[in-house]
Design a protein around this motif. Structure first.
Motif, PDB file in Angstrom:
ATOM      1  N   LEU A   1     -63.243  10.343 -16.257  1.00 38.17           N
ATOM      2  CA  LEU A   1     -64.128  10.186 -15.111  1.00 38.17           C
ATOM      3  C   LEU A   1     -64.776  11.525 -14.844  1.00 38.17           C
ATOM      4  N   ALA A   2     -66.055  11.519 -14.604  1.00 41.33           N
ATOM      5  CA  ALA A   2     -66.757  12.771 -14.320  1.00 41.33           C
ATOM      6  C   ALA A   2     -67.505  12.646 -13.003  1.00 41.33           C
ATOM      7  N   VAL A   3     -67.272  13.596 -12.108  1.00 40.99           N
ATOM      8  CA  VAL A   3     -68.023  13.701 -10.858  1.00 40.99           C
ATOM      9  C   VAL A   3     -68.990  14.858 -11.007  1.00 40.99           C
ATOM     10  N   SER A   4     -70.234  14.618 -10.681  1.00 35.60           N
ATOM     11  CA  SER A   4     -71.249  15.659 -10.838  1.00 35.60           C
ATOM     12  C   SER A   4     -72.327  15.469  -9.790  1.00 35.60           C
ATOM     13  N   ASN A   5     -73.145  16.491  -9.620  1.00 33.73           N
ATOM     14  CA  ASN A   5     -74.364  16.303  -8.849  1.00 33.73           C
ATOM     15  C   ASN A   5     -75.273  15.332  -9.594  1.00 33.73           C
ATOM     16  N   SER A   6     -75.981  14.519  -8.846  1.00 31.39           N
ATOM     17  CA  SER A   6     -76.866  13.548  -9.473  1.00 31.39           C
ATOM     18  C   SER A   6     -77.932  14.248 -10.296  1.00 31.39           C
ATOM     19  N   SER A   7     -78.348  13.588 -11.346  1.00 29.41           N
ATOM     20  CA  SER A   7     -79.404  14.140 -12.213  1.00 29.41           C
ATOM     21  C   SER A   7     -80.747  14.206 -11.489  1.00 29.41           C
ATOM     22  N   THR A   8     -80.832  13.553 -10.317  1.00 26.37           N
ATOM     23  CA  THR A   8     -82.072  13.625  -9.539  1.00 26.37           C
ATOM     24  C   THR A   8     -82.291  15.005  -8.942  1.00 26.37           C
ATOM     25  N   GLY A   9     -81.221  15.805  -8.895  1.00 27.27           N
ATOM     26  CA  GLY A   9     -81.342  17.159  -8.379  1.00 27.27           C
ATOM     27  C   GLY A   9     -81.541  17.263  -6.887  1.00 27.27           C
ATOM     28  N   GLN A  10     -81.035  16.255  -6.144  1.00 23.51           N
ATOM     29  CA  GLN A  10     -81.262  16.235  -4.701  1.00 23.51           C
ATOM     30  C   GLN A  10     -80.236  17.034  -3.902  1.00 23.51           C
ATOM     31  N   SER A  11     -79.101  17.399  -4.494  1.00 23.00           N
ATOM     32  CA  SER A  11     -78.043  18.067  -3.733  1.00 23.00           C
ATOM     33  C   SER A  11     -78.497  19.451  -3.280  1.00 23.00           C
ATOM     34  N   LYS A  12     -78.388  19.693  -1.970  1.00 15.95           N
ATOM     35  CA  LYS A  12     -78.850  20.949  -1.391  1.00 15.95           C
ATOM     36  C   LYS A  12     -77.718  21.782  -0.816  1.00 15.95           C
ATOM     37  N   ALA A  13     -76.491  21.264  -0.853  1.00 19.33           N
ATOM     38  CA  ALA A  13     -75.365  21.977  -0.249  1.00 19.33           C
ATOM     39  C   ALA A  13     -74.096  21.667  -1.020  1.00 19.33           C
ATOM     40  N   GLU A  14     -73.113  22.545  -0.865  1.00 19.36           N
ATOM     41  CA  GLU A  14     -71.807  22.282  -1.450  1.00 19.36           C
ATOM     42  C   GLU A  14     -71.243  20.998  -0.844  1.00 19.36           C
ATOM     43  N   THR A  15     -70.592  20.199  -1.663  1.00 18.41           N
ATOM     44  CA  THR A  15     -70.081  18.913  -1.220  1.00 18.41           C
ATOM     45  C   THR A  15     -68.579  18.831  -1.404  1.00 18.41           C
ATOM     46  N   THR A  16     -67.878  18.433  -0.342  1.00 17.78           N
ATOM     47  CA  THR A  16     -66.465  18.074  -0.456  1.00 17.78           C
ATOM     48  C   THR A  16     -66.398  16.569  -0.661  1.00 17.78           C
ATOM     49  N   TYR A  17     -65.754  16.143  -1.741  1.00 17.22           N
ATOM     50  CA  TYR A  17     -65.683  14.724  -2.045  1.00 17.22           C
ATOM     51  C   TYR A  17     -64.229  14.294  -2.235  1.00 17.22           C
ATOM     52  N   ALA A  18     -63.985  13.009  -2.013  1.00 16.75           N
ATOM     53  CA  ALA A  18     -62.705  12.393  -2.359  1.00 16.75           C
ATOM     54  C   ALA A  18     -62.954  11.414  -3.484  1.00 16.75           C
ATOM     55  N   ILE A  19     -62.054  11.395  -4.445  1.00 19.77           N
ATOM     56  CA  ILE A  19     -62.130  10.439  -5.540  1.00 19.77           C
ATOM     57  C   ILE A  19     -60.770   9.773  -5.682  1.00 19.77           C
ATOM     58  N   SER A  20     -60.760   8.502  -5.989  1.00 22.82           N
ATOM     59  CA  SER A  20     -59.526   7.807  -6.327  1.00 22.82           C
ATOM     60  C   SER A  20     -59.809   6.871  -7.496  1.00 22.82           C
ATOM     61  N   TRP A  21     -58.775   6.593  -8.285  1.00 22.02           N
ATOM     62  CA  TRP A  21     -58.926   5.732  -9.441  1.00 22.02           C
ATOM     63  C   TRP A  21     -57.626   4.958  -9.645  1.00 22.02           C
ATOM     64  N   GLN A  22     -57.727   3.769 -10.253  1.00 20.00           N
ATOM     65  CA  GLN A  22     -56.547   2.903 -10.387  1.00 20.00           C
ATOM     66  C   GLN A  22     -56.727   1.893 -11.499  1.00 20.00           C
TER      67      GLN A  22
END
Length: 479
Positions: free
Chosen positions: A456-477
């Motif tokens: 699983l890979a979490v990344s900034n979208s290829s659209t390039g819209q991210s303007k700030a550092e992001t704290t994210y939660a991920i879960s998988w099962q």
């Protein structure tokens, strides 16, 4: 002969218990009994739930203070319940609030319901502290001022079809304090077409209601007539999850103290709230799980876990109902990520926090990704058997911290979730991805092969819209 009678009596007890467990409706369908079979101490003890309720009547647009659940009802008279209002006039009783409170904290060991007979009524989180707020008191004292209520999570079975400063203020509260907010999405086209705020807010867990076909034991995919479907007016996916809302609830009638609630999101939301409360209790009890109940984006962790563990009901499909899933829509417009599964959520929570790199088949993480970074956060795992796999990334949308709490475009962030397979020759093969340009949720649901390495890979979208550092939660099962 005596042994035969004992065996027969035991079978009767088991059958009776099973019937009661099913026939109490949405609470048992969500799997509370399966969790308490593993850990009987998970009763909501030590957890505070904030319940925000509207007054039933208004005079010249002024609430008449009749917002309270009836604490004289048998199932609520011993509950841990406090009230918060402006006390302009004598407080009155709300039937709607009484029903919701009974799902959350009601207990009556000598209950009676005609279709069951005598039974022991048990709510979702009977030992939780329930703080009940009159709506406009909460808006003025907590939302407008930005003061965090002394609660572990918040629930609201009310709303407006229009976004406003107070609904955005609730999104701010969730973002600023990591407070999990659970809200009812609305009662479908039979009531009103549009998703209700605050449930439609970006940082709120929106709950729809699965269809019971007027049964306390049956559950089916939600109907648009009874459970409001997305997208929201700005194109985002809602609800986030659905739950059984047809429960046995307290009734303000001494001759009929309990009745079936029917399929309403107002009663599905407290089922999910109760489930979240016992997960929070579990997280608070173990240091290695505690961050899932903390004020540091803990709402994202819980939201992600509840969505990843959800069960897909018939007809689940991302986005619009065409031949293919729509990668820019992470969820189904009727079901969200699916119907909440208490045992699945519990197992996912206790699988524990696992940092990027080699991880197990189930787990979760809370991590940061820098703005404009092209570096992926990769979680690699190997399957043992073939099965269904789900994963969800959640992050908070950023709003201005003061009235009127407008969206903070300067802190806009947009993430992508990608699932890849690594074959025997080391080749990387794209399996699926989720990349909504407007949602702050990404979700993948896919059948996986046995004895295979995936990442699983979490990344900034290829659209390039991210303007700030992001704290994210991920879960998988793996399921």
């Amino acid at each position: 002969m005596l042994n035969i009678l004992k065996k027969y009596f035991l079978i009767l007890l088991i059958c009776a218990s099973a019937a009661i467990a099913v026939e109490q409706g949405g609470i048992e369908i969500a799997g509370f009994d399966k969790i308490t079979a593993i850990d009987p101490n998970l009763t909501g003890e030590g957890v505070s739930i904030g319940l925000v309720c509207r007054s039933d009547t208004y005079s010249d647009n002024f609430p008449r203070n009749d917002y309270r659940p009836d604490v004289k009802h048998k199932c609520l008279k011993d509950g841990k319940i406090k009230f918060f209002d402006d006390q302009f006039e004598q407080a009155g009783i709300s039937q709607h609030s009484t029903k919701i409170a009974s799902i959350l904290v009601g207990v009556d060991v000598n209950a009676f319901y005609p279709e069951i007979g005598n039974f022991s009524y048990r709510s979702a989180s009977p030992e939780a502290q329930l703080n009940v707020y009159e709506f406009w008191h909460f808006i003025t004292e907590n939302v407008f001022t930005g003061v965090l209520p002394k609660d572990d999570l918040l629930t609201m079975s009310l709303g407006s079809s229009c976004e406003s400063w107070w609904s955005r203020g609730i999104d701010v509260m969730a973002e600023r304090y990591g407070l999990l907010v659970v809200a009812a999405i609305g009662n479908g086209t039979d009531a009103y077409d549009l998703s209700l705020y605050p449930a439609a807010g970006a940082n709120v867990l929106a709950v729809g209601v699965a269809d019971s076909n007027n049964s306390l034991a049956e559950i089916n995919a939600p109907l648009a007539e009874h459970s409001t479907a997305g997208p929201t007016h700005d194109g985002r996916c809602k609800p986030d999850v659905v739950a059984g809302g047809n429960c046995i609830i307290a009734n303000n009638d001494v001759n009929e103290p309990y009745k079936a609630s029917g399929d309403y999101s107002s009663f599905a939301a407290p089922v999910v709230t109760g489930l979240a409360s016992i997960l929070i209790q579990k997280a608070k009890s173990e240091p290695n799980l505690a961050i899932a109940a903390s004020g540091f984006s803990g709402n994202c962790v819980m939201k992600s876990i509840l969505m990843t563990s959800a069960v897909k009901l018939p007809g689940w499909h991302k986005g619009f109902a065409d031949a293919n899933d729509d990668f820019e829509y992470p969820l189904d417009f009727k079901q969200g990520a699916g119907m909440v599964d208490g045992l699945g959520a519990y197992n996912l929570l206790v699988a524990g926090m696992q940092k990027e790199g080699q991880v197990g088949q189930s787990g979760w993480d809370l991590e940061r990704i820098e703005a404009q970074s092209v570096v992926e956060k990769i979680y690699r795992f190997q399957t043992n058997e073939e099965g269904v796999f789900a994963a969800t990334v959640v992050w908070n949308r950023s709003y201005q911290q003061k009235y009127p709490f407008n969206l903070n475009i300067d802190s806009w962030n947009d993430l992508q979730l990608t699932l890849r397979k690594i074959d025997a020759d080391g080749n990387v093969i794209l399996i699926d991805y989720s990349d909504s340009p407007i949602d702050n949720v990404e979700h993948i649901y896919k059948n996986l092969e046995a004895n295979t390495v995936y990442e699983l890979a979490v990344s900034n979208s290829s659209t390039g819209q991210s303007k700030a550092e992001t704290t994210y939660a991920i879960s998988w099962q793996m399921k």
